[in-house]
Design a protein around this motif. Structure first.
Motif, PDB file in Angstrom:
ATOM      1  N   MET A 369       0.848  -1.202   0.000  1.00 42.50           N
ATOM      2  CA  MET A 369       0.000   0.000   0.000  1.00 42.50           C
ATOM      3  C   MET A 369       0.880   1.247   0.000  1.00 42.50           C
ATOM      4  O   MET A 369       2.065   1.177   0.288  1.00 42.50           O
ATOM      5  N   ARG A 370       0.253   2.381  -0.340  1.00 42.63           N
ATOM      6  CA  ARG A 370       0.966   3.662  -0.282  1.00 42.63           C
ATOM      7  C   ARG A 370       0.350   4.512   0.831  1.00 42.63           C
ATOM      8  O   ARG A 370      -0.849   4.444   1.078  1.00 42.63           O
ATOM      9  N   ILE A 371       1.210   5.311   1.463  1.00 37.99           N
ATOM     10  CA  ILE A 371       0.751   6.146   2.586  1.00 37.99           C
ATOM     11  C   ILE A 371       0.993   7.610   2.246  1.00 37.99           C
ATOM     12  O   ILE A 371       2.094   7.978   1.827  1.00 37.99           O
ATOM     13  N   ASN A 372      -0.038   8.414   2.394  1.00 38.40           N
ATOM     14  CA  ASN A 372       0.153   9.862   2.330  1.00 38.40           C
ATOM     15  C   ASN A 372      -0.138  10.437   3.703  1.00 38.40           C
ATOM     16  O   ASN A 372      -1.282  10.487   4.142  1.00 38.40           O
ATOM     17  N   CYS A 373       0.923  10.848   4.382  1.00 38.30           N
ATOM     18  CA  CYS A 373       0.822  11.388   5.744  1.00 38.30           C
ATOM     19  C   CYS A 373       1.186  12.855   5.672  1.00 38.30           C
ATOM     20  O   CYS A 373       2.301  13.216   5.305  1.00 38.30           O
ATOM     21  N   PHE A 374       0.230  13.707   6.033  1.00 44.58           N
ATOM     22  CA  PHE A 374       0.457  15.154   5.904  1.00 44.58           C
ATOM     23  C   PHE A 374      -0.434  15.863   6.916  1.00 44.58           C
ATOM     24  O   PHE A 374      -1.275  15.235   7.553  1.00 44.58           O
ATOM     25  N   GLY A 375      -0.260  17.148   7.023  1.00 41.61           N
ATOM     26  CA  GLY A 375      -1.203  17.903   7.842  1.00 41.61           C
ATOM     27  C   GLY A 375      -0.554  18.915   8.761  1.00 41.61           C
ATOM     28  O   GLY A 375       0.554  19.394   8.523  1.00 41.61           O
ATOM     29  N   HIS A 376      -1.304  19.208   9.836  1.00 40.34           N
ATOM     30  CA  HIS A 376      -1.015  20.347  10.696  1.00 40.34           C
ATOM     31  C   HIS A 376      -0.005  19.932  11.763  1.00 40.34           C
ATOM     32  O   HIS A 376      -0.345  19.746  12.931  1.00 40.34           O
ATOM     33  N   LEU A 377       1.253  19.810  11.350  1.00 48.56           N
ATOM     34  CA  LEU A 377       2.270  19.277  12.252  1.00 48.56           C
ATOM     35  C   LEU A 377       2.381  20.107  13.531  1.00 48.56           C
ATOM     36  O   LEU A 377       2.581  19.567  14.621  1.00 48.56           O
ATOM     37  N   GLY A 378       2.248  21.417  13.406  1.00 52.32           N
ATOM     38  CA  GLY A 378       2.354  22.276  14.586  1.00 52.32           C
ATOM     39  C   GLY A 378       1.322  21.944  15.647  1.00 52.32           C
ATOM     40  O   GLY A 378       1.556  22.149  16.838  1.00 52.32           O
ATOM     41  N   ASP A 379       0.191  21.431  15.241  1.00 45.02           N
ATOM     42  CA  ASP A 379      -0.853  21.007  16.186  1.00 45.02           C
ATOM     43  C   ASP A 379      -0.733  19.531  16.550  1.00 45.02           C
ATOM     44  O   ASP A 379      -1.568  19.021  17.293  1.00 45.02           O
ATOM     45  N   GLY A 380       0.221  18.830  15.978  1.00 38.60           N
ATOM     46  CA  GLY A 380       0.279  17.375  16.167  1.00 38.60           C
ATOM     47  C   GLY A 380      -0.837  16.644  15.433  1.00 38.60           C
ATOM     48  O   GLY A 380      -1.133  15.488  15.729  1.00 38.60           O
ATOM     49  N   ASN A 381      -1.446  17.302  14.470  1.00 38.96           N
ATOM     50  CA  ASN A 381      -2.628  16.769  13.776  1.00 38.96           C
ATOM     51  C   ASN A 381      -2.242  16.300  12.373  1.00 38.96           C
ATOM     52  O   ASN A 381      -1.907  17.095  11.519  1.00 38.96           O
ATOM     53  N   LEU A 382      -2.256  14.988  12.174  1.00 38.66           N
ATOM     54  CA  LEU A 382      -1.879  14.412  10.889  1.00 38.66           C
ATOM     55  C   LEU A 382      -3.083  13.807  10.189  1.00 38.66           C
ATOM     56  O   LEU A 382      -3.953  13.214  10.831  1.00 38.66           O
ATOM     57  N   HIS A 383      -3.109  13.953   8.888  1.00 37.04           N
ATOM     58  CA  HIS A 383      -4.046  13.183   8.089  1.00 37.04           C
ATOM     59  C   HIS A 383      -3.248  12.002   7.545  1.00 37.04           C
ATOM     60  O   HIS A 383      -2.343  12.166   6.726  1.00 37.04           O
ATOM     61  N   TYR A 384      -3.560  10.844   8.074  1.00 27.40           N
ATOM     62  CA  TYR A 384      -2.769   9.645   7.793  1.00 27.40           C
ATOM     63  C   TYR A 384      -3.621   8.735   6.927  1.00 27.40           C
ATOM     64  O   TYR A 384      -4.501   8.030   7.423  1.00 27.40           O
TER      65      TYR A 384
END
Lengths: 465, 465
Positions: A369-384
């Motif tokens: 599978m492929r993973i796209n992990c991104f998001g609001h790193l400053g908040d500790g909030n990832l879209h995984y």
């Protein structure tokens, strides 16, 4: 299409409040649920909204509040059970009042987030909550879901930007609490309880919102980092340099840009070959400081510390917008690829690098599978988000989906994280809430729901199933 | 001294948890109430605290949580009714953990606010809540009361600085919610409900606290303004100049300084003849900006606009401390003069000038009195205190006190204000809450109290009498 209960209810509603149901009222962005509804009511003011809820309480018909319909956890659609009444805020869209000197406005729930932001801007102020769907999302839904977005790092989530609310409680009484106050310690915080309750404890009809003076100068940069740990150390350096003036700090993975190259080839990308990890940084500074020089100094410190290997500082507003567009089109490229499983998670900052490594290994052990992990790193909030291998289909992984969801959430919760950082619980994650929430907290939530909504009419099936 | 119920209860408590009651456990700062208590329990950890509350629930004995005892509304003392158990947090004082990179620490409720601030400072961080009593006030009480203080303008009240709590609920179960997350939308906001509930919905035993990077440079100035309206316009200019970097903006009246000259003559005062109105401004800026030059530019803009007539920019840390000491000794001078009536009020910013004028006229019409109106102007939070005319006694006005309280609060509420901005309700303002709160909000508060604490054991008589 009305059953008897629906016909009885219709007779009890204020004149002119019913509207025909259109497909847009029953859809949700991911297309996974199709709603049903007996009636659609669109009250013109708070008193009409209260009358609708009183009628539903008397008839024991559920009420599903409907804002812009952009929520991602199906809080706005009804999947099963008796047909509810959809209560749309589409006619309550006024900016009732605005006090620039106080940095406060009062908006009705049906005003779009963009309309709220525009009203602030016209007054020389900033309403700093920003999400990709802001042209459609309504402020009432933004509050009901306690939306976060890209500037929560600096300004907090919706809850932090609301000073007071007007709401219809489940018994149809109106709570008038549209205070324009920064401090008010007169009893329990009903405002913060209704914010984030996703319409299950009452209907927010208007809100008193906090604006801020816009930063005098803004700087935007993309920096290439070695890995998520380096990104976090760079965040620390940014905090040391400009304190709380870091407005956004977003993690972007190379996988996200590869998806864009595949699905959105018209987008201009800053790097010919996407690096594995980047951060998009925005700072907003008071007058007298040059944001570009500040970002350049940060880049140099980051490079000296071995954290940053490449970077671009936006040289114009246009280039800054292009960086942000790239960030904001990540979900669209994801949608076109088609995720097997999406996770809106938060973790304590220092757990993030190990989580990304461990979760990647865990997924790899389950299959290709492929993973796209991104998001609001400053908040500790990832879209995984987890995607099929190239050439394979979402459906090929149907038997894995549940296990991926469970195991990712378990890993998150075990590290002190959240299985729903900013999207909420809705109807999609009620089982997660029941499974992962602290038992005492869950029991208190159920007690509060039963106390305020004993007949269970408000957004039935959402949050607490 | 124990009645039978007390003796029964004592037998149910964990070993070693009882302590002798000392006078300090039964006093409150204004000396208006003397408490009573059957037993004093000082648990050593959360499990012991939960066992104490379970025992009290079983024995139907009230529990009054006790922090540093600095609250000003008698939330911490019991005036009448059956003798309760005092639950002191004095043995739970640990800073359990601190993550500097995350800007988070976890502190037990019995840690003083000063200890929390010191722990942050040692880690190169700032815990930005500051109140005069911080050497004694405990963080659990600070949260229970949602304390505000002088930096709320920039950093919010206690609620905004707390990411998660551990708490014993009224049934003796422990809610484990010590999250270190900036975003967590998993159901109802129990944290913000318990914060500000003054111990009536549960006992906060520990909290996950948000720290901030300390501003690189700080500037402090005193500016003389024509009147409160000019002070507010100056606040607007400060916001335009430095955005959200205004850390404090305090209004000081000449009356407050005259009281200090009379009662605290050793204090050095910045002006030989106190001007009618001053503001104390603190700004905290990122590196690369000179705060003194920024304050000077603000002074010049204020003078050009006819708002500011005189001013002093602190030339050293020592001088800045002297300005702050003057501000923080205002309540002490007030105490020695002896107020007829004190009001901790908040108003929408733009209502403040008219309120000060109108309330002054109203008081003057009632008799010969002096008014010291000061406080956190940036938050709209004023301490509006009424004193005897020179040469007369507090007791001379006994028959007026109730009318003054009522009429001031009525005027505040009619203008969209709060009769308790930062001190809370406690036992002192329960009648005010019942009279002035929105009825739907009050009913919801009562429903929540009954749902979470059906036996009414938590801090009985506070908030909801």
């Amino acid at each position: 299409m009305l059953n008897d209960a629906g016909a009885d209810l219709a007779a009890m509603l204020p004149d002119g409040v019913l509207r025909p149901i259109e497909p847009r009222h029953l859809e949700e962005p991911r297309g996974r649920y199709v709603g049903q509804a007996g009636l659609l009511a669109a009250p013109r003011d708070t008193e009409e909204a209260a009358a609708v809820i009183r009628a539903c309480a008397a008839a024991r018909v559920g009420v599903v509040p409907l804002g812009g319909g952009t929520g991602l956890v199906a809080g706005q659609v009804m999947q099963s059970g008796p047909a509810p009444l959809l209560l749309s805020l589409e006619r309550m869209t006024a900016i009732r009042d605005l006090w620039a000197q106080e940095n406060v406005m009062v908006a009705e729930s049906g005003a779009t987030l963009q309309a709220v932001r525009d009203a602030a801007e016209t007054a020389g102020r900033l309403f700093p909550l920003s999400i990709a769907s802001q042209g459609t999302a309504q402020i009432g839904g933004v509050l009901a879901a306690n939306a976060g977005g890209v500037n929560a790092l600096r300004y907090g989530t919706a809850r932090a930007l609301c000073l007071g609310i007007e709401a219809v409680l489940p018994d149809g009484t109106v709570m008038h609490d549209l205070k324009r106050l920064r401090k008010d310690n007169t009893g329990y915080d009903l405002r913060d309880l209704l914010i984030g309750a996703e319409g299950t404890l009452g209907l927010i009809t208007a809100a008193s919102l906090r604006m801020v003076p816009p930063p005098a100068a803004r700087g935007v940069a993309l920096m290439v980092v070695e890995d998520p740990a380096a990104a976090l150390r760079l965040l620390g350096l940014a905090g040391e340099a400009v304190g709380d003036a870091v407005s956004a700090f977003e993690l972007i993975s190379g996988q996200g840009l590869l998806f864009q190259q595949e699905m959105l080839p018209h987008l201009r990308q800053p790097f010919a070959t996407p690096p594995d990890w980047m951060v998009l940084i925005e700072i907003g500074l008071p007058g007298g400081v040059d944001p570009d020089a500040t970002l350049e100094a940060l880049f140099i410190r980051g490079a000296e510390a071995g954290l940053v290997t490449d970077g671009v500082i936006a040289q114009s507003g246009l280039q800054a917008e292009a960086f942000w567009q790239m960030r904001e089109e990540i979900p669209e490229a994801n949608r076109r690829i088609g995720a097997i499983s999406s996770h809106d998670i938060a973790l304590p900052l220092s757990e993030i690098p190990r989580f990304i490594a461990d979760a990647g290994q865990m997924i790899a052990a389950m299959g290709d599978m492929r993973i796209n992990c991104f998001g609001h790193l400053g908040d500790g909030n990832l879209h995984y988000n987890v995607f099929p291998a190239p050439g394979r289909e979402r459906a090929d992984y149907d038997d894995l989906r549940e296990k991926i969801q469970h195991d990712v959430h378990q890993m998150v919760v075990a590290r002190g994280g959240s299985f729903s950082a900013e999207h909420g619980v809705g109807r999609l994650k009620t089982a997660d809430l029941a499974r992962w929430a602290d038992p005492a907290r869950l029991a208190a939530m159920r007690a509060i729901k039963a106390a305020l909504d004993p007949a269970g009419i408000m957004n039935p099936g959402a949050v607490l199933a």
